[in-house]
Design an enzyme around this catalytic site. Structure first.
Site, PDB file in Angstrom:
ATOM      1  N   GLU A 154      -9.865   6.367   3.039  1.00 39.77           N
ATOM      2  CA  GLU A 154     -10.757   5.356   3.603  1.00 39.77           C
ATOM      3  C   GLU A 154      -9.903   4.161   3.956  1.00 39.77           C
ATOM      4  OE1 GLU A 154     -10.132   5.548   0.418  1.00 39.77           O
ATOM      5  OE2 GLU A 154      -9.584   3.459   0.058  1.00 39.77           O
ATOM      6  N   SER A 195       1.627  -9.853  -0.910  1.00 43.18           N
ATOM      7  CA  SER A 195       1.302  -8.427  -0.782  1.00 43.18           C
ATOM      8  C   SER A 195       1.569  -7.824   0.584  1.00 43.18           C
ATOM      9  CB  SER A 195      -0.162  -8.207  -1.166  1.00 43.18           C
ATOM     10  OG  SER A 195      -1.009  -9.062  -0.418  1.00 43.18           O
ATOM     11  N   LYS A 220       0.802  -1.230   0.000  1.00 41.53           N
ATOM     12  CA  LYS A 220       0.000   0.000   0.000  1.00 41.53           C
ATOM     13  C   LYS A 220       0.835   1.282   0.000  1.00 41.53           C
ATOM     14  CE  LYS A 220      -4.315  -1.687   0.579  1.00 41.53           C
ATOM     15  NZ  LYS A 220      -4.379  -2.849   1.506  1.00 41.53           N
TER      16      LYS A 220
END
Ligand SMILES: *Cc1c(COP(=O)(O)O)cnc(C)c1O
Length: 433
Positions: free
Chosen positions: A114, A387, A92
């Site tokens: 968010e 990830s 991210k």
């Protein structure tokens, strides 16, 4: 060579994508498009982005040959792209840095985001702290409860977390609330979206920032395959989990032109594809408009977005990035499902076999790779995008395994039987007496 030029100038990936926003956001979206077009190829912008990725995130992330797991599966060689080793523990951060750099250049001192599991919230709070930007994160009140360590992390980093109590009190409601904030504060606020969704240019922009993952793999794989004695220069298949789809687009995109490589996205099949309790938007959804773009959406006959379920909060989203919808329809990528139980089994397996505690999201991709490997030869290769790391998930795993750990979400804020003090936000991880 495979020709691929997506999206078009208006943000369409075939029939998907676009920008479905209210009148009030049209200007903000236009401004963002202009800014991104200006900096996208700007050498100074790219140099700064690469500097941040190298020195703040710790890139390039390594590729690891999971030799023991591959041997036990008895088929293809499995390689892991270690996004879990990035600063903040997932992919991210690649995207939040890019968008925060744009916010600075656009003169926006306030950032909103968010978050579902809190991973995107933490990655946003992290870069805002570093750049001195005000940070407000919207999070469903259910998720605030389930993910309290990440709420505390965001607080430590100086961000304000706003619990959202509307709807199912989860990610899609947090997204709605962030959109509402943006409408009210467009002049001083930049909205950092955490995945390849939202109105154009977000799906393209987030994909571009995350493409560092696949671009590194294109360079690293020939070396890895040669070093481990495997045929070819690039993997036979690339596998990634798909929530909104940003880690998958990040590793897929540079491989799209490389036709010999199969691209496989893994959706959360939850309690089963036909249980009604899953988040498999591509495989069980239908085209509709959600959060500013046209894509596959899990909805009922009246177009009402339905409740989703996954063991991993990061995959628990009723839509999917429009580019995945397109790649599915043209057949360049395939999408499969992995259940909660299969993901959990892969999580434990990777812990014990390779010494890696992977995120439950990533464990979906690992689970599919394990199955797929068995159907392939041992001189073939599968590249899995790992990830994120699983430290955030050990409470959930302990809960599901009925293990007696202080950090079980169900214990938080209560006295644990057998423990002599209550559990606080920063839980101790040793075994209860
Ligand atoms: C958020 C998250 C995901 C899902 O998001 P995508 O946009 O689909 O990548 C997957 N893995 C981890 C570790 C995450 O934090």
């Amino acid at each position: 060579m495979y020709e691929y030029h997506q999206p078009d100038a208006r943000g369409h990936f075939g029939n998907y994508g676009g920008a479905f926003v209210s009148e009030t956001l049209t200007r903000a979206i236009h401004e963002l498009k202009e800014a991104y077009a200006r900096y996208q190829h700007d050498p100074a912008f790219l140099a700064e982005f690469n500097y941040e990725l190298a020195h703040f995130v710790g890139r390039p992330s390594p590729i690891y040959h999971a030799a023991r797991m591959s041997r036990e599966m008895g088929g293809a060689q499995i390689y892991l792209k270690r996004e879990d080793l990035n600063h903040t523990g997932a992919h991210k951060i690649n995207n939040t840095i890019g968008q925060a750099m744009l916010a600075r250049r656009m003169g926006k001192p306030r950032v909103i985001a968010e978050t579902g599991a809190g991973q995107h919230g933490v990655a946003t709070a992290t870069i805002c702290a570093r750049y001195g930007l005000e940070c407000v994160v919207y999070m469903g009140s259910e998720d605030v409860k389930r993910q309290s360590p990440n709420v505390y992390r965001m607080n430590l980093l100086g961000a304000t977390v706003v619990p959202v109590t509307s709807g199912s009190k989860t990610l899609k409601d947090a997204l709605n609330e962030a959109m509402r904030d943006w409408v009210a504060n467009v002049d001083n606020t930049f909205y950092i979206i955490g995945t390849v969704a939202g109105p154009h240019p977000y799906p393209m922009m987030v994909r571009d920032f995350q493409s560092v993952i696949g671009n590194e793999c294109l360079v690293q794989m020939p070396e890895m395959l040669a070093a481990t004695g495997v045929r070819g220069t690039q993997p036979d298949a690339v596998v990634a989990c798909v929530g909104g789809g940003s880690n998958a687009m990040g590793i897929f995109f540079p491989y799209i032109a490389h036709e010999a490589t199969r691209l496989i996205g893994v959706e959360a099949a939850g309690e089963g594809m036909d249980s009604g309790k899953h988040s498999a938007s591509i495989q069980r959804g239908s085209p509709g408009v959600l959060h500013g773009n046209r894509t596959y959406v899990l909805q009922d006959d009246n177009g009402q977005v339905t409740e989703t379920h996954s063991i991993s909060a990061g995959l628990d989203y009723p839509g999917v990035g429009p580019e995945h919808a397109y790649l599915n329809d043209i057949g360049r990528a395939e999408y499969v499902g992995v259940t909660d139980q299969e993901a959990l089994a892969a999580f434990h397996y990777l812990c014990r076999t390779e010494g890696i505690i992977a995120a439950l999201e990533s464990s979906h991709a690992v689970a599919h790779a394990m199955q797929l490997a068995k159907t392939m030869r041992d001189d073939q290769s599968i590249l899995v995008n790992l990830s994120g790391r699983g430290d955030k998930d050990i409470g959930t795993v302990a809960d599901l395994s009925q293990a007696n750990f202080y950090c079980r979400p169900s214990c938080q804020g209560q006295s644990v039987k057998g423990a002599d003090h209550p559990v606080h936000l920063a839980p101790k991880l040793e075994r209860a007496a």
